[in-house]
Motif scaffolding. Sequence first.
Motif, mmCIF file in Angstrom:
data_model
loop_
_atom_site.group_PDB
_atom_site.id
_atom_site.type_symbol
_atom_site.label_atom_id
_atom_site.label_comp_id
_atom_site.label_asym_id
_atom_site.label_seq_id
_atom_site.Cartn_x
_atom_site.Cartn_y
_atom_site.Cartn_z
ATOM 1 N N LEU A 98 0.792 -1.224 0.000
ATOM 2 C CA LEU A 98 0.000 0.000 0.000
ATOM 3 C C LEU A 98 0.829 1.282 0.000
ATOM 4 O O LEU A 98 0.272 2.375 0.041
ATOM 5 C CB LEU A 98 -0.959 -0.002 1.198
ATOM 6 C CG LEU A 98 -1.922 -1.199 1.275
ATOM 7 C CD1 LEU A 98 -2.822 -1.069 2.500
ATOM 8 C CD2 LEU A 98 -2.759 -1.333 0.008
ATOM 9 N N GLY A 99 2.128 1.169 -0.052
ATOM 10 C CA GLY A 99 2.975 2.355 -0.041
ATOM 11 C C GLY A 99 2.907 3.146 -1.337
ATOM 12 O O GLY A 99 2.644 2.600 -2.409
ATOM 13 N N VAL A 100 3.138 4.443 -1.228
ATOM 14 C CA VAL A 100 3.239 5.301 -2.409
ATOM 15 C C VAL A 100 4.608 5.069 -3.038
ATOM 16 O O VAL A 100 5.622 5.042 -2.342
ATOM 17 C CB VAL A 100 3.076 6.783 -2.024
ATOM 18 C CG1 VAL A 100 3.217 7.689 -3.237
ATOM 19 C CG2 VAL A 100 1.733 7.004 -1.346
ATOM 20 N N SER A 101 4.655 4.896 -4.351
ATOM 21 C CA SER A 101 5.922 4.626 -5.025
ATOM 22 C C SER A 101 6.899 5.787 -4.864
ATOM 23 O O SER A 101 6.494 6.958 -4.831
ATOM 24 C CB SER A 101 5.696 4.372 -6.522
ATOM 25 O OG SER A 101 5.078 3.130 -6.736
ATOM 26 N N TYR A 235 1.579 1.150 5.748
ATOM 27 C CA TYR A 235 2.586 2.155 6.100
ATOM 28 C C TYR A 235 2.114 3.175 7.123
ATOM 29 O O TYR A 235 2.904 3.981 7.582
ATOM 30 C CB TYR A 235 3.064 2.887 4.837
ATOM 31 C CG TYR A 235 3.841 1.981 3.920
ATOM 32 C CD1 TYR A 235 5.226 1.935 3.954
ATOM 33 C CD2 TYR A 235 3.171 1.144 3.031
ATOM 34 C CE1 TYR A 235 5.933 1.083 3.130
ATOM 35 C CE2 TYR A 235 3.866 0.290 2.202
ATOM 36 C CZ TYR A 235 5.251 0.255 2.259
ATOM 37 O OH TYR A 235 5.939 -0.599 1.448
ATOM 38 N N HIS A 236 0.844 3.181 7.460
ATOM 39 C CA HIS A 236 0.388 4.074 8.517
ATOM 40 C C HIS A 236 -0.758 3.413 9.269
ATOM 41 O O HIS A 236 -1.358 2.433 8.815
ATOM 42 C CB HIS A 236 -0.004 5.460 7.983
ATOM 43 C CG HIS A 236 -1.059 5.464 6.934
ATOM 44 N ND1 HIS A 236 -2.395 5.280 7.212
ATOM 45 C CD2 HIS A 236 -0.984 5.635 5.590
ATOM 46 C CE1 HIS A 236 -3.094 5.351 6.095
ATOM 47 N NE2 HIS A 236 -2.263 5.562 5.102
ATOM 48 N N SER A 237 -1.046 3.936 10.455
ATOM 49 C CA SER A 237 -1.943 3.277 11.391
ATOM 50 C C SER A 237 -3.370 3.134 10.856
ATOM 51 O O SER A 237 -4.059 2.163 11.184
ATOM 52 C CB SER A 237 -1.970 4.027 12.725
ATOM 53 O OG SER A 237 -2.397 5.365 12.542
ATOM 54 N N THR A 276 8.162 -6.673 10.132
ATOM 55 C CA THR A 276 8.710 -5.346 9.844
ATOM 56 C C THR A 276 10.108 -5.465 9.252
ATOM 57 O O THR A 276 10.769 -6.490 9.424
ATOM 58 C CB THR A 276 8.762 -4.481 11.127
ATOM 59 O OG1 THR A 276 9.512 -5.181 12.129
ATOM 60 C CG2 THR A 276 7.360 -4.213 11.650
ATOM 61 N N PRO A 277 10.576 -4.443 8.544
ATOM 62 C CA PRO A 277 11.913 -4.499 7.933
ATOM 63 C C PRO A 277 13.007 -4.554 8.997
ATOM 64 O O PRO A 277 12.862 -3.987 10.084
ATOM 65 C CB PRO A 277 12.000 -3.189 7.139
ATOM 66 C CG PRO A 277 10.603 -2.694 7.021
ATOM 67 C CD PRO A 277 9.882 -3.189 8.225
ATOM 68 N N ASP A 278 14.102 -5.234 8.682
ATOM 69 C CA ASP A 278 15.239 -5.233 9.604
ATOM 70 C C ASP A 278 16.071 -3.970 9.388
ATOM 71 O O ASP A 278 15.797 -3.162 8.486
ATOM 72 C CB ASP A 278 16.093 -6.496 9.428
ATOM 73 C CG ASP A 278 16.651 -6.675 8.025
ATOM 74 O OD1 ASP A 278 16.803 -5.660 7.296
ATOM 75 O OD2 ASP A 278 16.949 -7.812 7.638
ATOM 76 N N ARG A 287 12.510 4.624 3.330
ATOM 77 C CA ARG A 287 11.051 4.707 3.183
ATOM 78 C C ARG A 287 10.346 3.434 3.638
ATOM 79 O O ARG A 287 9.122 3.402 3.745
ATOM 80 C CB ARG A 287 10.699 5.032 1.732
ATOM 81 C CG ARG A 287 11.010 6.481 1.376
ATOM 82 C CD ARG A 287 10.834 6.777 -0.091
ATOM 83 N NE ARG A 287 11.102 8.187 -0.369
ATOM 84 C CZ ARG A 287 11.292 8.692 -1.579
ATOM 85 N NH1 ARG A 287 11.248 7.897 -2.640
ATOM 86 N NH2 ARG A 287 11.522 9.980 -1.739
ATOM 87 N N SER A 288 11.123 2.390 3.906
ATOM 88 C CA SER A 288 10.522 1.144 4.394
ATOM 89 C C SER A 288 10.308 1.164 5.902
ATOM 90 O O SER A 288 9.696 0.245 6.462
ATOM 91 C CB SER A 288 11.430 -0.045 4.040
ATOM 92 O OG SER A 288 12.626 -0.017 4.811
ATOM 93 N N ARG A 289 10.766 2.210 6.578
ATOM 94 C CA ARG A 289 10.810 2.240 8.046
ATOM 95 C C ARG A 289 9.464 1.924 8.694
ATOM 96 O O ARG A 289 9.392 1.211 9.693
ATOM 97 C CB ARG A 289 11.294 3.611 8.522
ATOM 98 C CG ARG A 289 11.453 3.720 10.043
ATOM 99 C CD ARG A 289 11.974 5.072 10.469
ATOM 100 N NE ARG A 289 13.364 5.254 10.070
ATOM 101 C CZ ARG A 289 13.777 6.055 9.084
ATOM 102 N NH1 ARG A 289 12.876 6.740 8.389
ATOM 103 N NH2 ARG A 289 15.046 6.165 8.777
ATOM 104 N N SER A 290 8.391 2.465 8.160
ATOM 105 C CA SER A 290 7.080 2.304 8.809
ATOM 106 C C SER A 290 6.293 1.107 8.284
ATOM 107 O O SER A 290 5.134 0.912 8.676
ATOM 108 C CB SER A 290 6.256 3.582 8.620
ATOM 109 O OG SER A 290 6.084 3.853 7.229
#
Length: 299
Positions: A98-101, A235-237, A276-278, A287-290
């Motif tokens: 669902l992330g924005v490219s 990517y968001h709550s 979650t990403p390592d 940008r993968s943080r969330s």
Amino acid sequence: MTDTYHIPVLLRQSIDALDIKGNGVYADLTFGGGGHSREILKHLGNDGRLLAFDQDKDTLANIPSDSRLLFAQSNFRYLKNFSKYYGVLPLDGILADLGVSSHHFDESERGFSFRFDGPLDMRMNQTSDKTAKLVINTCSEAELADILYYYGELQQAKRIASAVVKSRQQKSIDTIFELVQVVERFCGHDKKRDLAKIFQAIRIEVNDELEALKEMLLSTSKVLKSGGRLVVITYHSLEDRLVKNFMKSGNFEGRMEQDFYGNISAPLRPIGKAVTPDNDEIEANPRSRSAKLRIAEKI
């Protein structure tokens, strides 16, 4: 174009979660740069099929030449319709990132980022009439306040909406920097975070993102075969809550419903906890943080 369009997030984990069968039929609902789709195709045999969705015409340049790939230039809310149209029902697995490219954030004329000046656009589908400029300049003060509060979770929503309305009465707010100039005084010590919330709220409204997500999720239980996997990266709550509740209960409130015999009537069964990403992935792709990856299986 694919190299710079978007770095796929949680690639290995999402492919593993799909548990791909060589002759299976899968759907990538957010094609983007094609990173996830290409990896799915590597795991498919000659009889496998992949139905990919993206409403953004810019993604057409990223489509690989592969007879196993079917492409729908459409919003993923129409998953059921296109699955029927292409005759690929039932599906063995569905993936949605669902992330924005990165492409959207890095192209100033698309209007998704406050880092560059450009037109207030924010449309995923460039044929839509609803732009960020239209939202900012025509919504009532109450409507703007609701958008900022519910989609951006901003405590200053009413004050920001009031400032926007006062400013546009003097002159139309047409560009990214014009909007930033109006709203930045309401940002706290973390200005970038607060601006990101404001832009997120407007983007969700422009693209009707949460309603589209709900429609897509409701259709997954109708198009997946028993044992088929649903894999979603949020990517968001706001979107994560919808996905988590739906996977657990079959509704968006997380309300557990039972049949006559006391059995939980949800169509899906969550598998494991959110992934979650390592640290290595976050360092390589901030940008993968969330990102959170959730997995469920059709009962």
